[in-house]
Write a protein that holds these residues in place. Sequence first.
Motif, short mmCIF file in Angstrom:
data_model
loop_
_atom_site.label_atom_id
_atom_site.label_comp_id
_atom_site.label_asym_id
_atom_site.label_seq_id
_atom_site.Cartn_x
_atom_site.Cartn_y
_atom_site.Cartn_z
N GLY A 184 0.83 -1.20 0.00
CA GLY A 184 0.00 0.00 0.00
C GLY A 184 0.86 1.25 0.00
N ARG A 185 0.70 2.10 1.01
CA ARG A 185 1.49 3.35 1.09
C ARG A 185 2.81 3.15 1.82
N PHE A 186 3.08 1.92 2.24
CA PHE A 186 4.30 1.62 2.98
C PHE A 186 5.34 0.97 2.06
N VAL A 187 6.61 1.22 2.37
CA VAL A 187 7.70 0.53 1.70
C VAL A 187 8.63 -0.03 2.77
N ILE A 188 8.85 -1.33 2.72
CA ILE A 188 9.67 -2.01 3.72
C ILE A 188 11.03 -2.36 3.12
N HIS A 189 12.09 -1.93 3.79
CA HIS A 189 13.44 -2.25 3.31
C HIS A 189 14.47 -1.80 4.35
N LEU A 214 5.50 8.23 0.30
CA LEU A 214 5.29 6.89 0.84
C LEU A 214 5.98 6.79 2.20
N VAL A 215 5.54 5.85 3.00
CA VAL A 215 6.04 5.70 4.36
C VAL A 215 7.13 4.63 4.39
N CYS A 216 8.30 5.00 4.86
CA CYS A 216 9.42 4.06 4.95
C CYS A 216 9.33 3.25 6.24
N VAL A 217 9.37 1.94 6.11
CA VAL A 217 9.43 1.03 7.25
C VAL A 217 10.82 0.40 7.21
N ASN A 218 11.72 0.94 8.00
CA ASN A 218 13.11 0.49 7.95
C ASN A 218 13.30 -0.78 8.77
N VAL A 219 13.97 -1.76 8.16
CA VAL A 219 14.22 -3.03 8.84
C VAL A 219 15.69 -3.42 8.61
N SER A 220 16.22 -4.27 9.46
CA SER A 220 17.60 -4.72 9.28
C SER A 220 17.69 -5.79 8.20
N GLN A 221 16.59 -6.47 7.95
CA GLN A 221 16.55 -7.52 6.92
C GLN A 221 16.61 -6.89 5.53
#
Length: 244
Positions: free
Chosen positions: A108-113, A131-138
Amino acid sequence: MMLMTIIPNLPEKNPEIFIINKFADESMFKSTNARIIKGEKVQNLTAPTDTHIDMQFVHLGGNKFVCEKSLYPYYKAVLGEKFDIVCGETALESHYPGDIAYNIARVGRFVIHNFKYTDSVIKKYISDNNLVCVNVSQGYAKCNVCVADENSVITEDRGIFNACEKHGIDCLLIRSGYVSLKGYKNGFIGGASVKINKNTLAFFGEIENHPDFEKINDFLNTRSIKSVSLKKGALCDIGSAVVI
């Protein structure tokens, strides 16, 4: 051609085109009546992920796509002028984290990386479109994220699960393993799945045999989504697919 997919990974109707791993079995998609386009190999990566679509080609939104730098001439040729194909700035390298620049999960409006390593073209698109950044270590975010709808995902990764919860994304955490990937201990649920229309999530293998199938099925049912298995046998991570 009218594009069916406006939001990446979330087609409303059966797609007109699937872009898939060049070694994937085309017959899995026969029931959709879609055109099949095979991806190419990224020479700097190692098999089998060198042909995984989620490592090399990203649907940014609408008619716009970005691909790994070395494959730009290929995708520009096979997709033609009806699509806005953008050349990424990053040439992938054989070892982590040099291989993850395009492995983003758009929900959706989120980007995971892991945004420390995201390709700059993708970063600009994210910023320009709020867009909304969802920051992850993976770093292998798309591999590890099975997109169910605009606010719901399935993952085997605890870090992704925690990050999604913090951002209000509904996330089902399942046991790791049970997905095959040649040369590796296991593959991932994101690479073994693709949404093929608003109410259908498809799996490359028999999702019914996953030990968490009941949880997965309940999670999908509450969202009016049904699961389908596109092939017999174990779930297989083929690098997902891009739907257009």
